[in-house]
Design a protein around this motif. Sequence first.
Motif, short mmCIF file in Angstrom:
data_model
loop_
_atom_site.label_atom_id
_atom_site.label_comp_id
_atom_site.label_asym_id
_atom_site.label_seq_id
_atom_site.Cartn_x
_atom_site.Cartn_y
_atom_site.Cartn_z
N TRP A 36 7.28 19.09 -68.77
CA TRP A 36 6.50 18.93 -69.98
C TRP A 36 7.24 19.63 -71.13
CZ3 TRP A 36 2.37 15.86 -70.55
CH2 TRP A 36 1.68 15.45 -69.40
N TYR A 37 7.32 18.91 -72.24
CA TYR A 37 7.88 19.47 -73.46
C TYR A 37 6.80 19.39 -74.54
CZ TYR A 37 12.70 19.16 -71.68
OH TYR A 37 13.86 19.32 -70.96
N ASP A 46 10.57 21.58 -77.44
CA ASP A 46 10.84 22.69 -76.54
C ASP A 46 10.29 22.45 -75.15
OD1 ASP A 46 10.16 25.02 -79.23
OD2 ASP A 46 12.10 24.33 -78.48
N LEU A 47 10.97 22.95 -74.16
CA LEU A 47 10.50 22.87 -72.78
C LEU A 47 9.31 23.81 -72.59
CD1 LEU A 47 10.90 21.91 -69.83
CD2 LEU A 47 12.44 23.87 -69.53
N VAL A 48 8.26 23.29 -72.01
CA VAL A 48 7.06 24.09 -71.72
C VAL A 48 7.04 24.50 -70.26
CG1 VAL A 48 4.53 24.07 -71.65
CG2 VAL A 48 5.74 22.93 -73.53
N ALA A 49 7.23 23.52 -69.38
CA ALA A 49 7.18 23.80 -67.94
C ALA A 49 7.92 22.70 -67.20
CB ALA A 49 5.73 23.88 -67.46
N ALA A 57 8.05 25.81 -59.69
CA ALA A 57 7.70 25.62 -61.09
C ALA A 57 8.30 26.73 -61.95
CB ALA A 57 6.18 25.62 -61.24
N HIS A 58 8.63 26.38 -63.18
CA HIS A 58 9.13 27.37 -64.12
C HIS A 58 8.48 27.10 -65.47
CE1 HIS A 58 11.95 24.32 -65.73
NE2 HIS A 58 12.06 23.98 -64.46
N TYR A 59 8.38 28.16 -66.27
CA TYR A 59 7.61 28.09 -67.51
C TYR A 59 8.33 28.77 -68.66
CZ TYR A 59 3.85 27.08 -64.21
OH TYR A 59 3.09 26.52 -63.22
N ALA A 60 8.05 28.31 -69.86
CA ALA A 60 8.47 29.03 -71.05
C ALA A 60 7.69 30.34 -71.11
CB ALA A 60 8.19 28.20 -72.30
N ASP A 61 8.32 31.37 -71.64
CA ASP A 61 7.66 32.67 -71.70
C ASP A 61 6.34 32.61 -72.46
OD1 ASP A 61 10.73 34.63 -72.04
OD2 ASP A 61 9.68 33.86 -70.28
N SER A 62 6.28 31.75 -73.46
CA SER A 62 5.10 31.68 -74.31
C SER A 62 3.86 31.14 -73.59
CB SER A 62 5.38 30.81 -75.54
OG SER A 62 5.76 29.51 -75.14
N ALA A 91 0.63 20.94 -80.76
CA ALA A 91 1.87 20.17 -80.75
C ALA A 91 1.61 18.82 -80.11
CB ALA A 91 2.95 20.92 -79.96
N VAL A 92 2.60 17.96 -80.19
CA VAL A 92 2.61 16.75 -79.37
C VAL A 92 3.31 17.11 -78.06
CG1 VAL A 92 3.37 14.37 -79.15
CG2 VAL A 92 2.66 15.25 -81.38
N TYR A 93 2.65 16.83 -76.97
CA TYR A 93 3.18 17.15 -75.64
C TYR A 93 3.76 15.89 -75.01
CZ TYR A 93 1.23 21.84 -75.80
OH TYR A 93 0.97 23.14 -76.13
N TYR A 94 4.96 16.04 -74.48
CA TYR A 94 5.69 14.92 -73.89
C TYR A 94 5.97 15.18 -72.42
CZ TYR A 94 6.70 13.54 -78.71
OH TYR A 94 6.61 13.16 -80.03
N CYS A 95 5.77 14.15 -71.64
CA CYS A 95 6.15 14.17 -70.23
C CYS A 95 7.59 13.65 -70.13
CB CYS A 95 5.19 13.26 -69.46
SG CYS A 95 5.59 13.06 -67.73
#
Length: 121
Positions: A36-37, A46-49, A57-62, A91-95
């Motif tokens: 997900w961005y 930006d990359l979210v997860a 799984a990995h995540y943005a620090d935010s 934001a607009v979230y993109y897969c």
Amino acid sequence: QVQLVESGGGLVQAGGSLRLSCAASGTIRRISDMRWYRQAPGRQRDLVAGFPSGGSAHYADSVKGRFTISRDNAKNMVYLQMNSLKPEDTAVYYCNAKITGEGLTWEYDYWGQGTQVTVSS
């Protein structure tokens, strides 16, 4: 023809929750990475997860501790559970997914059309 379709965006108050879904459809042989961005107005995407196949799984620090990414490989779907939402999450979230189509060797990068998430203060 492979495509990704997101759903689940909307308007929520700060502190609330939303769950985004993304379905991959078409003649799919394999999906490796699913991510997900997000992109806010005037900012870069930006990359979210992310959730690689066979990985963790990995995540943005935010978003650590607030968002959870999950996959249903049988259904070719990825989800993003978003809790404790903040106005800065707007934001607009993109897969995004790296997919190898049936009968093909190489994987390609696919994107969904995006879904708007708005968090009011």
